[in-house]
Design an enzyme around this catalytic site. Structure first.
Site, PDB file in Angstrom:
ATOM      1  N   GLY A  86       0.840  -1.231   0.030  1.00 48.94           N
ATOM      2  CA  GLY A  86      -0.053  -0.160   0.043  1.00 48.94           C
ATOM      3  C   GLY A  86       0.878   1.141  -0.013  1.00 48.94           C
ATOM      4  N   GLY A  88       2.712   3.804   1.253  1.00 43.38           N
ATOM      5  CA  GLY A  88       3.364   4.071   2.648  1.00 43.38           C
ATOM      6  C   GLY A  88       3.697   5.563   2.730  1.00 43.38           C
ATOM      7  N   LYS A 109       4.124  12.318  -3.749  1.00 46.77           N
ATOM      8  CA  LYS A 109       5.201  11.286  -3.086  1.00 46.77           C
ATOM      9  C   LYS A 109       6.106  11.571  -1.823  1.00 46.77           C
ATOM     10  CE  LYS A 109       8.191   7.512  -4.454  1.00 46.77           C
ATOM     11  NZ  LYS A 109       8.632   6.867  -5.824  1.00 46.77           N
ATOM     12  N   ASP A 121       9.103   6.316   7.672  1.00 46.64           N
ATOM     13  CA  ASP A 121       8.709   7.855   8.099  1.00 46.64           C
ATOM     14  C   ASP A 121       7.941   8.333   7.312  1.00 46.64           C
ATOM     15  OD1 ASP A 121      10.254   8.253   5.978  1.00 46.64           O
ATOM     16  OD2 ASP A 121      12.071   9.039   7.098  1.00 46.64           O
ATOM     17  N   GLY A 122       7.384   7.624   5.900  1.00 44.81           N
ATOM     18  CA  GLY A 122       6.497   8.428   5.032  1.00 44.81           C
ATOM     19  C   GLY A 122       7.225   9.396   4.310  1.00 44.81           C
ATOM     20  N   ARG A 179      -1.469  -1.104  -9.824  1.00 51.65           N
ATOM     21  CA  ARG A 179      -0.449  -1.596 -10.072  1.00 51.65           C
ATOM     22  C   ARG A 179      -0.923  -3.296 -10.341  1.00 51.65           C
ATOM     23  NH1 ARG A 179       3.150   1.344  -6.198  1.00 51.65           N
ATOM     24  NH2 ARG A 179       1.931   3.278  -6.044  1.00 51.65           N
ATOM     25  N   ASP A 248       4.272  -4.743  -7.257  1.00 52.45           N
ATOM     26  CA  ASP A 248       3.864  -3.611  -6.904  1.00 52.45           C
ATOM     27  C   ASP A 248       4.328  -2.380  -7.564  1.00 52.45           C
ATOM     28  OD1 ASP A 248       5.932  -4.644  -5.255  1.00 52.45           O
ATOM     29  OD2 ASP A 248       5.994  -2.570  -4.413  1.00 52.45           O
ATOM     30  N   ASP A 258       7.454   4.034 -10.743  1.00 52.46           N
ATOM     31  CA  ASP A 258       8.106   3.964  -9.559  1.00 52.46           C
ATOM     32  C   ASP A 258       9.667   3.782  -9.717  1.00 52.46           C
ATOM     33  OD1 ASP A 258       7.460   4.225  -7.219  1.00 52.46           O
ATOM     34  OD2 ASP A 258       6.628   2.451  -6.388  1.00 52.46           O
TER      35      ASP A 258
HETATM   36  P1  AMP Z   1       9.222   1.265  -3.143  1.00 51.06           P
HETATM   37  O1  AMP Z   1      10.311   0.668  -3.086  1.00 51.06           O
HETATM   38  O2  AMP Z   1       9.442   2.829  -3.167  1.00 51.06           O
HETATM   39  O3  AMP Z   1       8.519   0.622  -4.271  1.00 51.06           O
HETATM   40  O4  AMP Z   1       8.473   1.014  -1.992  1.00 51.06           O
HETATM   41  C1  AMP Z   1       7.906  -0.102  -1.469  1.00 51.06           C
HETATM   42  C2  AMP Z   1       6.904  -0.138  -0.484  1.00 51.06           C
HETATM   43  O5  AMP Z   1       7.541   0.636   0.738  1.00 51.06           O
HETATM   44  C3  AMP Z   1       5.709   0.842  -0.717  1.00 51.06           C
HETATM   45  O6  AMP Z   1       4.684   0.347  -0.137  1.00 51.06           O
HETATM   46  C4  AMP Z   1       6.022   2.221  -0.169  1.00 51.06           C
HETATM   47  O7  AMP Z   1       5.117   2.821   0.044  1.00 51.06           O
HETATM   48  C5  AMP Z   1       6.847   1.671   1.023  1.00 51.06           C
HETATM   49  N1  AMP Z   1       7.837   2.755   1.495  1.00 51.06           N
HETATM   50  C6  AMP Z   1       9.073   2.857   0.896  1.00 51.06           C
HETATM   51  N2  AMP Z   1       9.728   4.014   1.749  1.00 51.06           N
HETATM   52  C7  AMP Z   1       9.030   4.386   2.706  1.00 51.06           C
HETATM   53  C8  AMP Z   1       9.004   5.321   3.564  1.00 51.06           C
HETATM   54  N3  AMP Z   1      10.034   6.326   3.794  1.00 51.06           N
HETATM   55  N4  AMP Z   1       8.079   5.386   4.451  1.00 51.06           N
HETATM   56  C9  AMP Z   1       7.113   4.695   4.375  1.00 51.06           C
HETATM   57  N5  AMP Z   1       6.797   3.717   3.620  1.00 51.06           N
HETATM   58  C10 AMP Z   1       7.757   3.532   2.470  1.00 51.06           C
HETATM   59 MG    MG Z   2       6.596   1.002  -5.471  1.00 51.79          MG
END
Ligand code: AMP
Ligand code: MG
Length: 482
Positions: A86, A88, A109, A121-122, A179, A248, A258
């Protein structure tokens, strides 16, 4: 500034997302704004209120009618199933149907924690936002399907990665944020009603032409897979490595989606791994076509409750055929050969073997090849003089093959220059722009972005941006944290 939101995704109901406002950045400041992309959401670059746009793009102004939410999905990461992912750190602010009838998602983002943040940390850091901005716009201007980037905004809010960095946000625009993993989530949790709702939504909004087919769900699978095959053929022909092809990160509409530790290949290396946490090379450059198929099979599995018995088999065949034909067609265009004839595949494979063996810059080789004159037998490449003997046999077969073409040298040169870019997003160029931006100077970033908007043109004043990586950048490692 008024927005006409059309929030179709949020109308699906809360099984599909968590409603949530972004956590706005304090003291936001523009890093880069893509004025060309403003028109996609019906904003006029000459009359926007910059202050208001800055607040929109940093998550602290929510226009009336938006309905911010974090989407739910799951997915296969490096081959293993992660049941709950989801958004994040991303928030879908809302959707706008522009005056041309196109539906655009506004996805911020780095917008703060969500129920799907797990340990994160979002937030997103400046360097990763800049990399996504540059990569998506570079691909767009090359003509490769991709999400777009509207802006990068930064702040003085600290975030911890390997060091302390600046919390930043990227506004991503796309026609869809659905996705492969969105379908996997509903299928694996056995919410088959919701799975059907999502499939119907996707067909209605992204593939309306499928509604009148005999089995729209079979066609949804086959269409998504063939679009993926075609996309990956383009990546291979242009030397783009995605780096994290988890399901995803696979867009249902077949866009590059992404951006993490991606890389545009410089010296031709089929085993190129741009993601240095990918120890086994699952997402190595030459594995991308088969991973695209693996991911399409994961989508097929997820859609099983909706599809007929032979949908998966048909999909596999279509994927393979589409990939093969699209790739060879592009390579023929890159080589200036015209329509595919019987020896073209081996002629292509042999030049790639030579480029690999002699570590030749992939992009620059094809650009230079456009200058070859088939009437002259002379070995042409100034840069390859030291290995001219090794290239000679290939080169004479290439010249023979060109002679079978109807087109004259000037026409061929022009058409080859329209597919073989001069300017690509080399890692070291992105890195130099990032380093300056991190010091507060965004001029290099803006300049690089302008150059990448015209990848096929000659830009004599920017010749050095077409150069191979200097020695200091040969072993540049990109951090996988983002
Ligand atoms: P990604 O590798 O960017 O495709 O992220 C994979 C998953 O990790 C997704 O669900 C993102 O929302 C979550 N995610 C990546 N970085 C963060 C972050 N700093 N804080 C919260 N969720 C994250
Ligand atoms: Mg991703």
């Amino acid at each position: 500034m008024t927005f006409q939101f059309t929030n179709l995704y949020s109308a699906l109901g809360e099984k599909f997302f968590a409603p949530l406002d972004p956590d706005g950045l304090q003291n936001p400041e523009f890093v880069i704004l893509n004025k060309d992309a403003l028109s996609l959401i019906d904003l006029n670059p000459s009359s926007v209120n910059e202050e208001q746009v800055l607040h929109l793009l940093s998550g602290s102004y929510l226009p009336e009618g938006s309905s911010p939410l974090a989407m739910v999905y799951s997915g296969h990461q490096f081959g293993g199933y992660s049941p709950q992912l989801g958004d994040g750190r991303g928030i879908l602010l809302g959707q706008i149907r522009n005056t041309r009838g196109e539906l655009w998602d506004l996805h911020l983002k780095g917008a703060g924690k969500t129920p799907f943040s797990r340990m994160g940390d979002g937030r997103a850091v400046l360097r990763s936002c800049i990399r996504e901005f540059l990569a998506s716009e570079a691909l767009f201007h090359l003509g490769i399907p991709t999400t777009r980037a509207l802006s990068v905004v930064t702040s003085d809010e600290p975030v911890r990665r390997e060091t302390i960095e600046r919390a930043s946000m990227l506004m991503r625009l796309s026609n869809s944020h659905i996705r492969f993993g969105s379908f996997e989530y509903f299928s694996y949790t056995e919410q088959y009603g919701a799975l059907k709702t999502l499939a119907d939504y996707t067909i209605e909004n992204h593939f309306p032409e499928l509604k009148s087919t005999e089995n729209p769900y079979d066609q949804l699978l086959i269409t998504a897979a063939t679009k993926t095959a075609s996309l990956i053929a383009q990546w291979q022909a242009y030397g783009f490595a995605h780096g994290v092809m988890n399901t995803d990160n696979m867009s249902i509409i077949g866009q590059t989606f992404d951006f993490g530790p991606f890389g545009f290949m410089e010296k031709y290396d089929p085993y190129y791994i741009c993601n240095h946490s990918d120890d086994r090379g699952r997402y190595a450059f030459n594995n991308q076509p088969s991973i695209g198929l693996w991911n399409s099979q994961a989508l097929a599995q997820a859609l099983t409750p909706l599809t007929g018995n032979d949908a998966g088999t048909i999909m596999i065949k279509k994927y393979k055929d589409t990939y093969k034909t699209t790739y060879q067609t592009l390579m023929n265009e890159k080589l200036g050969l015209g329509p595919i004839t019987s020896g073209d595949q081996s002629l292509t494979e042999e030049i790639l073997d030579l480029l690999e063996g002699y570590s030749v810059d992939y992009t620059n080789f094809f650009r230079e090849l456009s200058h070859v004159d088939e009437k002259s037998d002379e070995f042409f490449f100034p840069r390859l003089q030291s290995c001219a003997v090794e290239f000679k046999s290939w080169f004479s077969r290439y010249i023979d093959r060109l002679k079978h073409n109807q087109s004259d040298q000037l026409t061929r040169h022009k058409s080859m220059c329209a597919i073989n870019p001069k300017y690509i997003l080399r890692n070291y160029l992105a890195q130099l722009a990032i380093q300056k931006s991190e010091q507060g100077d965004h001029s290099e970033l803006n300049k690089l972005y302008e150059i990448l908007k015209n990848p096929y043109g000659e830009q004599p004043e920017h010749e050095q941006y077409a150069s191979e990586a200097p020695d200091w950048a040969q072993s540049l490692q990109i951090s996988c944290s983002s």
